[in-house]
Design a protein around this motif. Structure first.
Motif, PDB file in Angstrom:
ATOM      1  N   GLN A 141       0.993  -1.142   0.068  1.00 32.85           N
ATOM      2  CA  GLN A 141       0.075   0.211  -0.016  1.00 32.85           C
ATOM      3  C   GLN A 141       0.854   1.322   0.121  1.00 32.85           C
ATOM      4  O   GLN A 141       0.580   2.273  -0.753  1.00 32.85           O
ATOM      5  N   TYR A 701     -16.119  -9.757  -4.628  1.00 29.50           N
ATOM      6  CA  TYR A 701     -14.779  -8.980  -4.752  1.00 29.50           C
ATOM      7  C   TYR A 701     -14.157  -9.547  -5.721  1.00 29.50           C
ATOM      8  O   TYR A 701     -14.179 -10.536  -6.196  1.00 29.50           O
ATOM      9  N   ASP A 706     -10.251  -4.744  -6.980  1.00 28.48           N
ATOM     10  CA  ASP A 706      -9.874  -4.430  -5.357  1.00 28.48           C
ATOM     11  C   ASP A 706      -8.449  -4.685  -5.122  1.00 28.48           C
ATOM     12  O   ASP A 706      -7.939  -4.583  -3.663  1.00 28.48           O
ATOM     13  N   GLN A 710      -8.448 -10.053   1.568  1.00 27.87           N
ATOM     14  CA  GLN A 710      -8.311 -10.816   2.885  1.00 27.87           C
ATOM     15  C   GLN A 710      -9.519 -11.148   3.532  1.00 27.87           C
ATOM     16  O   GLN A 710     -10.431 -10.130   3.853  1.00 27.87           O
ATOM     17  N   SER A 720     -14.275 -10.294   8.924  1.00 23.93           N
ATOM     18  CA  SER A 720     -13.948  -9.210   8.397  1.00 23.93           C
ATOM     19  C   SER A 720     -13.367  -9.530   7.026  1.00 23.93           C
ATOM     20  O   SER A 720     -12.573 -10.282   6.913  1.00 23.93           O
ATOM     21  N   PHE A 722     -11.166  -7.292   3.903  1.00 25.16           N
ATOM     22  CA  PHE A 722     -10.298  -6.195   3.590  1.00 25.16           C
ATOM     23  C   PHE A 722      -9.740  -6.395   2.403  1.00 25.16           C
ATOM     24  O   PHE A 722      -9.261  -7.513   1.933  1.00 25.16           O
ATOM     25  N   THR A 723      -9.626  -5.250   1.538  1.00 26.85           N
ATOM     26  CA  THR A 723      -8.851  -5.297   0.386  1.00 26.85           C
ATOM     27  C   THR A 723      -7.745  -4.197   0.307  1.00 26.85           C
ATOM     28  O   THR A 723      -7.774  -3.300   1.194  1.00 26.85           O
ATOM     29  N   GLY A 726      -8.756  -0.741   0.190  1.00 25.52           N
ATOM     30  CA  GLY A 726      -9.154  -0.207   1.475  1.00 25.52           C
ATOM     31  C   GLY A 726     -10.818  -0.647   1.598  1.00 25.52           C
ATOM     32  O   GLY A 726     -11.462  -0.255   2.453  1.00 25.52           O
ATOM     33  N   ARG A 727     -11.338  -1.319   0.542  1.00 24.10           N
ATOM     34  CA  ARG A 727     -12.729  -1.689   0.661  1.00 24.10           C
ATOM     35  C   ARG A 727     -13.043  -2.946   1.756  1.00 24.10           C
ATOM     36  O   ARG A 727     -12.162  -3.679   1.774  1.00 24.10           O
ATOM     37  N   GLN A 728     -14.067  -2.702   2.565  1.00 19.21           N
ATOM     38  CA  GLN A 728     -14.143  -3.463   3.675  1.00 19.21           C
ATOM     39  C   GLN A 728     -15.703  -4.187   3.569  1.00 19.21           C
ATOM     40  O   GLN A 728     -16.425  -3.430   3.084  1.00 19.21           O
TER      41      GLN A 728
END
Length: 730
Positions: A141, A701, A706, A710, A720, A722-723, A726-728
């Motif tokens: 990132q 996803y 993305d 994860q 949860s 996460f990508t 930042g997409r959640q």
């Protein structure tokens, strides 16, 4: 005062980058005004005002970035070659261009891959625009944001040259080109490293040499820094002192030479930092006739650079430059006093190198996922040689056309030194023992403890007790997290599959991407996540985009078993690999069960995709179905006895040959993930598959959109998602 202003500015910049709230400036401004009415708080007024200024400057900087959304599309661009050396990659040339049009990305930079070497002039190119990073995986990132904030738009792949308008290069372009040609011609192969050391141009470096340099912990030698400015200033001042010029004009002339070097090498934060500090010292000398404090010059230089471009706060070259300089200013003298056993000539260099290496160690590990154990030793050898390489290469590059004989004689020195550095890097990288990212907290705490210990502020037993207690607590928390929190990563490997699973402290990798992705994406991700041993590597079927990276994975980490289908034995990857063939439904681990598509009399008539191993994975309360590249025949065979799963890795990268409505109705996925490349020439994922997934109620996803995906499975019956972008979810 400068320090408080700098702290406030950095606070505002980071606030805006982290939250994206424009109201942050108003909040900081209001707090600043409020602080004026309370005497004990008035000292915070300046900090809060500069924080508000940081928010405003960051908003302006972000709004000026190229914002065209063309990723994955076939676009036509008008570009100009920047003049940097092209890198040869097989039969292609990879080079950097400045975008002229389309207008919404004008001024941005793009990496271009063409069949021919670039020439000075304007190109009209048609190609598919790919992300600025080829693979967007954990730990990337910061690198991604740094490139985007530097104006990079992406990479043009599958390029067609529609038109070319040649033009004469400008003075600086001709100067750079002549410099490059002289160095490469007179120094031979080592000239590639000399160019990187002198001009920051890494285009001529072989990819394997670059890897060796970074794996040996010597990557910074190819980055321009204050060392270059210091050497140049010292040489210039020494020469001018032998002339009748008075002191002040001589210093001004040296400062002008430094400005010319920055124009020649390119505007870089680390160079500007050194030039601004030199300018500050010169201004103090001219104004009051005294030597400037280095720490004040450092603060004012940082303040000026961040006011000019607040996004440089994400440029780790600038961060390294300021941290290293601050460490040298504040700590080198103290360390030098402890190195009395060394000769006086080597004492200062060793002290500065040691301080910089130790203090920047946690930062290096955070950015690059690990640091070679022998990096400090390698730098103690390499750093003292860099000024000599830099000075002699400058002479070779600028005099090679005017005085070839003299330049050739001098070229022997940097050629020998650069060849020695390359051999040192190769030797150290061959036995690469890396300190993993997982120990960053322990390294940071240990360094803080050592500094406190030797400073004498605390008694030794207290310091050691705190360091040991905190390190043990962190290690224990990390171990508990890995054992009791399950996770899955669907990695971005372009067109291919690579899925990493963790449960009960065990790691399993399902597919490895192609050969390039295995080496460049999968293996670095394993190291960054602290994977030292894989309980199993499952190859769903022997296609390059699934099995190509197997060799790189086996070379990088310990693997307990490689699990394959029967077709693998006839593939090119079977030689020299011990593997287990799965030919019936069976459990592999307590939480992984493998399935074959059908009975073998039918299976043998299927294509390779339909023979993919299918894995059913239980990550505590989350059930995951991994389908490889199976197509319609395999789906039909599996559908009658398929059980519901919470998460589905969509088969065959989202091709319409799979993911029928009947199959999805049996699986009932709440979440679906497709692994495909940006701008895939096959059009994956196909629209009809996305429609089927939407109809089935699955949240989709996609790695092409993305980046990596994860899934973290918590012990309290929740998970949860996460990508990279930042997409959640969930």
């Amino acid at each position: 005062m400068a320090l408080w202003m700098l702290l406030g500015l950095v606070l505002g910049i980071l606030w805006q980058l982290a939250t994206g709230w424009v109201v942050g400036g108003a909040v900081f401004g209001a707090l600043a005004l409020l602080s004026l009415f309370f005497t004990p708080w008035r000292r915070w007024f300046g900090l809060l005002v500069w924080a508000a200024l940081g928010v405003g400057l960051t908003v302006l900087a972000l709004s000026s970035l190229p914002d065209g959304d063309y990723l994955g599309q076939r676009v036509v661009m008008d570009v100009r070659w920047t003049g940097s050396l092209p890198r040869q990659s097989g039969d292609h040339y990879v080079w950097e261009a400045r975008i002229v049009s389309p207008g919404d990305v004008a001024g941005g930079r793009v990496q271009v891959r063409t069949d021919e070497a670039p020439r000075h002039g304007s190109y009209v190119l048609e190609g598919t625009l790919q992300p600025v990073l080829r693979y967007r995986n954990p730990g990337q990132q910061w690198h991604y944001r740094r490139l985007v904030y530097s104006g990079w738009v992406g990479r043009l792949e599958r390029v067609d040259v529609l038109d070319f308008d040649q033009s004469e290069p400008g003075f600086l372009a001709e100067l750079r080109q002549g410099f490059q040609e002289n160095v490469l011609e007179l120094m031979g192969d080592p000239g590639a490293l000399a160019l990187a050391v002198t001009a920051g141009d890494r285009g001529a470096l072989d990819w394997h040499e670059s890897q060796d340099i970074y794996q040996a912990g010597l990557g910074h030698v190819t980055a321009l820094s204050g060392m270059h400015i210091g050497v140049l200033a010292g040489l210039g001042y020494m020469l001018l002192r032998r002339t009748p010029l008075p002191e002040v004009p001589a210093r001004l002339l040296v400062f002008a030479v430094l400005g010319l070097y920055v124009a020649f090498a390119g505007v870089r934060p680390s160079l500007l930092r050194a030039v601004l500090m030199t300018g500050y010292a010169l201004a103090c000398y001219v104004a009051v006739g005294r030597k400037a404090a280095a720490k004040d010059g450092l603060c004012w230089a940082a303040l000026a650079l961040l006011c000019w471009n607040p996004l440089w706060v994400m440029d780790y070259a600038m961060l390294f430059s300021f941290v290293a300089t601050a460490c040298a200013v504040y700590g080198a003298s103290w360390v030098e006093g402890k190195l009395g056993f060394l000769p006086a000539v080597a004492r200062r260099v060793a002290a500065v190198t040691l301080v910089i290496q130790l203090v920047t160690l946690p930062l290096s590990m955070l950015l690059f996922g690990g640091v070679p154990v022998l990096a400090v030793v390698a730098n103690l050898v390499a750093v003292p040689l860099l000024p000599l390489v830099f000075a002699s290469t400058l002479w070779v590059g600028f005099t090679g056309s005017l005085w070839p004989v003299g330049a050739a004689a001098v070229a022997v020195v940097p050629a020998i030194l650069c060849r020695g550095l390359l051999e040192l890097a190769r030797l150290l990288s061959a036995g690469w023992l890396e300190v993993p990212l997982a120990v960053v907290p322990h390294v940071g705490i240990g360094l803080a403890g050592l500094l406190t210990l030797f400073s004498g502020r605390w008694r030794r037993r207290q310091v050691l007790a705190v360091v040991v207690a905190v390190s043990v607590a962190l290690a224990g928390a990390q171990g508990l997290y890995r054992r009791h929190v399950c996770a899955m990563w669907v990695l971005d490997v372009g067109h291919g599959d690579a899925i990493l699973l963790r449960s009960g402290g065990q790691w399993v990798l399902v597919d490895c991407g192609d050969a390039f992705a295995g080496e460049v994406a999968v293996v670095p991700t394993l190291k960054r996540l602290g994977v030292r041993r894989l309980a199993a590597v499952i190859i769903t079927h022997p296609h390059d985009d699934h099995a190509g990276g197997l060799e790189a994975v086996l070379d990088a980490v310990a693997v307990d078993m490689v699990v394959v289908n029967r077709c693998f034995s006839q593939s090119q990857w079977a030689d020299g690999v011990e593997y287990t063939i799965i030919d019936r439904r069976q459990g592999l681990l307590p939480w992984v069960e493998l399935e074959v598509p059908a009975q073998w009399d039918y299976y043998n008539n299927m294509n390779l995709n339909d023979r993919s191993l299918v894995a059913s994975v239980e990550l505590q309360h989350l059930s995951v179905l991994l389908t490889g590249d199976m197509e319609g025949a395999a789906e039909q065979a599996l559908t009658p006895h398929m059980q519901p799963h919470n998460l589905l890795k969509v088969a065959h990268h989202g091709s319409s040959t799979s993911s029928s409505r009947e199959f999805l109705a049996r699986v009932q996925p709440a979440v679906a993930v497709t692994s495909s490349a940006v701008g895939c020439r096959h059009g994956f994922p196909h629209p009809e598959v996305l429609d089927n997934l939407e109809e089935a109620g699955a949240e989709v996803y996609r790695t092409d959109r993305d980046g990596y995906v994860q899934v973290v499975v918590w012990p309290w019956q929740r998970y949860s998602i996460f990508t990279f972008q930042g997409r959640q979810g969930r």
